[in-house]
Write a protein that holds these residues in place. Structure first.
Motif, PDB file in Angstrom:
ATOM      1  N   GLY A  12      -3.329   8.250   4.411  1.00 26.64           N
ATOM      2  CA  GLY A  12      -2.825   7.068   3.730  1.00 26.64           C
ATOM      3  C   GLY A  12      -3.816   6.563   2.702  1.00 26.64           C
ATOM      4  O   GLY A  12      -4.977   7.013   2.659  1.00 26.64           O
ATOM      5  N   PRO A  13      -3.404   5.626   1.846  1.00 27.69           N
ATOM      6  CA  PRO A  13      -4.306   5.070   0.837  1.00 27.69           C
ATOM      7  C   PRO A  13      -5.427   4.279   1.489  1.00 27.69           C
ATOM      8  O   PRO A  13      -5.232   3.624   2.512  1.00 27.69           O
ATOM      9  N   VAL A  14      -6.615   4.335   0.885  1.00 27.68           N
ATOM     10  CA  VAL A  14      -7.789   3.673   1.466  1.00 27.68           C
ATOM     11  C   VAL A  14      -7.669   2.167   1.372  1.00 27.68           C
ATOM     12  O   VAL A  14      -7.913   1.442   2.335  1.00 27.68           O
ATOM     13  N   GLY A  15      -7.291   1.647   0.211  1.00 26.65           N
ATOM     14  CA  GLY A  15      -7.154   0.212   0.038  1.00 26.65           C
ATOM     15  C   GLY A  15      -8.475  -0.496  -0.133  1.00 26.65           C
ATOM     16  O   GLY A  15      -9.562   0.103  -0.116  1.00 26.65           O
ATOM     17  N   CYS A  36       3.126   6.110  -1.572  1.00 23.34           N
ATOM     18  CA  CYS A  36       2.554   6.496  -0.277  1.00 23.34           C
ATOM     19  C   CYS A  36       3.286   7.698   0.301  1.00 23.34           C
ATOM     20  O   CYS A  36       2.665   8.661   0.776  1.00 23.34           O
ATOM     21  N   SER A  37       4.599   7.652   0.274  1.00 26.01           N
ATOM     22  CA  SER A  37       5.392   8.748   0.835  1.00 26.01           C
ATOM     23  C   SER A  37       5.195  10.036   0.051  1.00 26.01           C
ATOM     24  O   SER A  37       4.994  11.108   0.633  1.00 26.01           O
ATOM     25  N   ASP A  42       5.071  12.488   5.332  1.00 25.90           N
ATOM     26  CA  ASP A  42       6.127  11.806   6.069  1.00 25.90           C
ATOM     27  C   ASP A  42       5.626  10.786   7.079  1.00 25.90           C
ATOM     28  O   ASP A  42       6.425   9.995   7.603  1.00 25.90           O
ATOM     29  N   VAL A  43       4.343  10.801   7.385  1.00 24.69           N
ATOM     30  CA  VAL A  43       3.738   9.799   8.274  1.00 24.69           C
ATOM     31  C   VAL A  43       2.507   9.279   7.551  1.00 24.69           C
ATOM     32  O   VAL A  43       1.533  10.014   7.357  1.00 24.69           O
ATOM     33  N   TRP A 345      14.692   2.220   0.352  1.00 25.44           N
ATOM     34  CA  TRP A 345      14.371   2.531  -1.040  1.00 25.44           C
ATOM     35  C   TRP A 345      13.720   3.913  -1.154  1.00 25.44           C
ATOM     36  O   TRP A 345      14.074   4.707  -2.023  1.00 25.44           O
ATOM     37  N   VAL A 346      12.797   4.203  -0.264  1.00 26.83           N
ATOM     38  CA  VAL A 346      12.099   5.491  -0.295  1.00 26.83           C
ATOM     39  C   VAL A 346      13.036   6.619   0.128  1.00 26.83           C
ATOM     40  O   VAL A 346      13.157   7.649  -0.550  1.00 26.83           O
TER      41      VAL A 346
END
Length: 438
Positions: A12-15, A36-37, A42-43, A345-346
Motif C-alpha cells: 500500500g502507499p506509505v503516506g 491504490c487498487s 487486490d488487497v 467506484w473502483v
C-alpha cells in the motif's frame, strides 16, 4: 485492547509520517482508491487499520459473509471514532438485531410496493415536468430532489411531503451527505461544519418525522405500507428506532433515486444517440402501456441506461465492514479489528472485468451480453444486506428518466463543470441544463 497496526507485508502507499493517507484520501478519494487498487493489487493497506479489497471474489466474500466474520460496527472502531447517524436504524444494526428489523420491514418492500411506485411516479413527474419550459434553464440537482422526496413520502408514508417539509428534509439530507464515509477517521468530537448544520436542522426534522409516525395513514397497510410495517411489525420499535428508521428511509430513498436520475440524464445529455433511443422507447411505452409494471417491462433500453449510470456513478461508492477475527484475502492475513473496505467506484471501472470500462455503453446490459463477475457490480450491495429498496429505487429511476427524456432533450450547460462529489453518496455537482423540444 486496541487492534494492532497492519503488518507492512500488505502492500500500500506509505503516506505521511504523522497522518498517513488521510490527506490523500480527503483531497480526492476516488482517485486515491483507484490508484491504490491499480498500483498495489487486490488487497491494499490504505491506513493503519484499513484495507481495500478489489478482487470480485473477495468483494463478494466480504459483503455476503456467510460465516459472521464481519460487522458494521465493532467496539474497536467505535472507540477509534466511527459513529453513525440514526444508530438504531436497520441499516446501521448488526446480528440478531439487524435480522429482526429486516424481518419486520421486508414484507413492505415486495412486488406490490414496486408496482405502486411505477403507478404514482406519473403524477409526481407531471408536477415537475409540467413546470419546465423549452429554452428556460433548469437545475436538475434542485428540481429532481423535490420530485423524489414527494415520491418516496407518498409511496412509503401515504402522503406527499408539503413544500415546507421538502425544504426541511432537504436541509437535513445535505449536511448528512457531507459527512465522510472515509475509513480514515477524524475524532468523533471534531466539530465539523456538517455536524454543526445537522444539529441546527435536527429539531424541525424531528417534527417532520414525528408527524409521519403520528399520521392516520400509519394504520393503513395499503396506502402507507412501509410506515405501517415499521409501526405495527414485530418487534415493536422504540421511539428512537422509529425516528432513526424513518430518517434513514427518507435519506436513502431520496438520495439514491435523485442521484441516479441526474447521473443518467447527464450521460444521456452527453450521448445524443442514446438519448434519442430512450425518447423513442419511452414515447411508445407511455402511449401503449398503462402505468405500472407493464410499462417498466416496455422500457428495456432505458433500464439498461440506468444500470450503466449505476455502474459509472453508483450513489453508494464505498462500503466498509470491521473484521471480527483474523481473515485471509489473497494469501494475506488481515487481523481482527481491521476496517475492510470495498469501493463500487473502483470495482465498476476495473478494466479487467469491463470492456471499455470508462465508457458509457448501455448495450452491455441488453440480452446476449456477457455478464461481469458478481463482485464487480454491486450498486445496491450483495448478499443478505442488499438494499431493501433496490427494486423500488430502480423502478422509480427508470420511469423518471423515461418521462423526462420523452418530453424534453436536455442540453447541458457547461458540461465540463459537472463533477462527482464523493460525500455519503456520490452526488453530481454543477448540473445545469436547458430543456429543448425534440
Amino acid at each position: 485492547m486496541a487492534a494492532a497496526p497492519l503488518e507492512t507485508g500488505i502492500p500500500g502507499p506509505v503516506g505521511d509520517k504523522y497522518i498517513g493517507n488521510l490527506h490523500a484520501f480527503s483531497s480526492d478519494p476516488l482517485r486515491f482508491l483507484t490508484d491504490c487498487s491499480r498500483a498495489h493489487g487486490d488487497v491494499v493497506r490504505i491506513g493503519e487499520h484499513n484495507v481495500l479489497l478489489s478482487a470480485p471474489g473477495d468483494v463478494e466474500t466480504m459483503l455476503v459473509d456467510r460465516e459472521g466474520r464481519f460487522t458494521k460496527r465493532s467496539p474497536l472502531t467505535l472507540r477509534r471514532g466511527r459513529k453513525q447517524g440514526f444508530p438504531t436504524a436497520m441499516m446501521n444494526s448488526d446480528g440478531p438485531d439487524w435480522q429482526a428489523k429486516r424481518h419486520r420491514m421486508q414484507p413492505a418492500f415486495g412486488r406490490a410496493l414496486t408496482a405502486r411506485a411505477a403507478e404514482i411516479v406519473d403524477a409526481q413527474g407531471e408536477r415537475l415536468l409540467g413546470g419546465w419550459r423549452a429554452g428556460v434553464p433548469c437545475r436538475l440537482d434542485e428540481d429532481v430532489p423535490r420530485l423524489t422526496l414527494r415520491l418516496i413520502s407518498e409511496l412509503m408514508f401515504g402522503s406527499a411531503f408539503s413544500d415546507r417539509d421538502v425544504a426541511d428534509v432537504a436541509r437535513m439530507v445535505a449536511p448528512i451527505m457531507d459527512m465522510s464515509t472515509s475509513p480514515l477517521l477524524l475524532p468523533e468530537w471534531w466539530p465539523t461544519p456538517a455536524k454543526v448544520r445537522i444539529r441546527r436542522s435536527a429539531a424541525r426534522v424531528d417534527a417532520v418525522l414525528k408527524a409521519l409516525a403520528d399520521s392516520p395513514h400509519a394504520h393503513d397497510p395499503e396506502r402507507a405500507p412501509v410506515l405501517h410495517a415499521l409501526l405495527h411489525g414485530d418487534p415493536r420499535p422504540t421511539a428512537e428506532e422509529i425516528r432513526d428508521e424513518l430518517g434513514t428511509l427518507v435519506m436513502a430513498g431520496f438520495e439514491t433515486t435523485n442521484d441516479s436520475v441526474v447521473w443518467a440524464s447527464v450521460l444521456l445529455g452527453r450521448h445524443p444517440e442514446a438519448a434519442e433511443r430512450v425518447r423513442d422507447e419511452a414515447a411508445a411505452a407511455f402511449a401503449g402501456a398503462p402505468a405500472g409494471i407493464a410499462r417498466m417491462e416496455a422500457l428495456p433500453y432505458t433500464h439498461a441506461v440506468v444500470r450503466e449510470a449505476l455502474r459509472l456513478y453508483s450513489p453508494v461508492w464505498l462500503s466498509s465492514r470491521d473484521a471480527l477475527r483474523d481473515v485471509e484475502f489473497g494469501g494475506l492475513t488481515i487481523p481482527a479489528g481491521t476496517t475492510v473496505t470495498v469501493s463500487q467506484w473502483v470495482a465498476h471501472r476495473d478494466p479487467r472485468h469491463w470492456e471499455r470500462a470508462d465508457s458509457f455503453r448501455p448495450e452491455r446490459w441488453l440480452e446476449g451480453s456477457a455478464p461481469a463477475p458478481r463482485g464487480s457490480y454491486f450498486p445496491f450491495g450483495l448478499g443478505p444486506r442488499v438494499c431493501i429498496g433496490a427494486a423500488v429505487a430502480t423502478t422509480e429511476t427508470v420511469h423518471i428518466v423515461a418521462d423526462i427524456w420523452r418530453r424534453f432533450r436536455l442540453e447541458l450547460i457547461r458540461p465540463e463543470r459537472i463533477r462527482p462529489r464523493p460525500a455519503l453518496a456520490l452526488q453530481p455537482t454543477g448540473v445545469e441544463a436547458v430543456p429543448r423540444d425534440w
